[in-house]
Design a protein around this motif. Sequence first.
Motif, PDB file in Angstrom:
ATOM      1  N   GLU A  27      35.028  29.195  44.322  1.00  0.00           N
ATOM      2  CA  GLU A  27      35.464  30.377  43.490  1.00  0.00           C
ATOM      3  C   GLU A  27      34.323  31.275  43.668  1.00  0.00           C
ATOM      4  O   GLU A  27      34.555  32.505  43.842  1.00  0.00           O
ATOM      5  N   ARG A  28      33.018  31.020  43.631  1.00  0.00           N
ATOM      6  CA  ARG A  28      31.747  31.721  43.890  1.00  0.00           C
ATOM      7  C   ARG A  28      31.850  32.548  45.123  1.00  0.00           C
ATOM      8  O   ARG A  28      31.804  33.762  45.043  1.00  0.00           O
ATOM      9  N   ASP A  49      35.209  34.961  44.786  1.00  0.00           N
ATOM     10  CA  ASP A  49      34.567  36.113  43.798  1.00  0.00           C
ATOM     11  C   ASP A  49      33.443  37.127  44.590  1.00  0.00           C
ATOM     12  O   ASP A  49      33.585  38.218  44.330  1.00  0.00           O
ATOM     13  N   GLN A  56      34.321  40.867  44.898  1.00  0.00           N
ATOM     14  CA  GLN A  56      33.927  42.018  44.124  1.00  0.00           C
ATOM     15  C   GLN A  56      32.924  42.958  45.020  1.00  0.00           C
ATOM     16  O   GLN A  56      32.140  43.988  44.298  1.00  0.00           O
ATOM     17  N   ARG A  69      40.492  39.461  47.153  1.00  0.00           N
ATOM     18  CA  ARG A  69      40.910  40.149  45.791  1.00  0.00           C
ATOM     19  C   ARG A  69      42.290  39.723  45.477  1.00  0.00           C
ATOM     20  O   ARG A  69      42.462  39.571  44.249  1.00  0.00           O
ATOM     21  N   ARG A 118      42.027  36.135  43.913  1.00  0.00           N
ATOM     22  CA  ARG A 118      41.498  36.223  42.697  1.00  0.00           C
ATOM     23  C   ARG A 118      42.432  36.946  41.475  1.00  0.00           C
ATOM     24  O   ARG A 118      42.485  36.156  40.508  1.00  0.00           O
TER      25      ARG A 118
END
Length: 159
Positions: free
Chosen positions: A94-95, A98, A102, A144, A147
């Motif tokens: 997930e890191r 993301d 972001q 994006r 997420r």
Amino acid sequence: MGVLYDYFRSSDDEAVAELMARIDGGPLVREGGSPVEDAVDGKGIDPPVVLGQVVSFALDVPWDADLTGERLIWPAAAGQDLEYEGPWVVVLSERARDALAQIPDDRLPDLADRWSRIEELSHYSDTQPELMLSRLREFVGLARRARTNGDSIYCWICL
């Protein structure tokens, strides 16, 4: 020919296993056709090194081979057979998802320029900053959408 990489998003590992059964192991991006899923053709961009470096740029941290946190999820037997040549699928952390999701749009040109100059891409002819910007936009867009939908990013790999 080299190693093939297709990045895609999916809700979970079980959905990926079902997808792999449905498409007979891949690939997800097929030449001359539409992708099977929401996918990006990786064209030589492996998860830990090449994609990992743009993740490190986005996070402003030193690159580390474990930065994308990929974990084998399909097929289970691939992790036990040292001679297995694919295909297989890994899920990214997930890191990593993301970090890509972001990245502000105004940072994309600078990151693409830095990415175009990494050593691992030096032997490719199509890594000019403007081409890498287009590639980075594809990865950021995929991240994006993943997420937003609560999906993970997966990478299909085949030798």
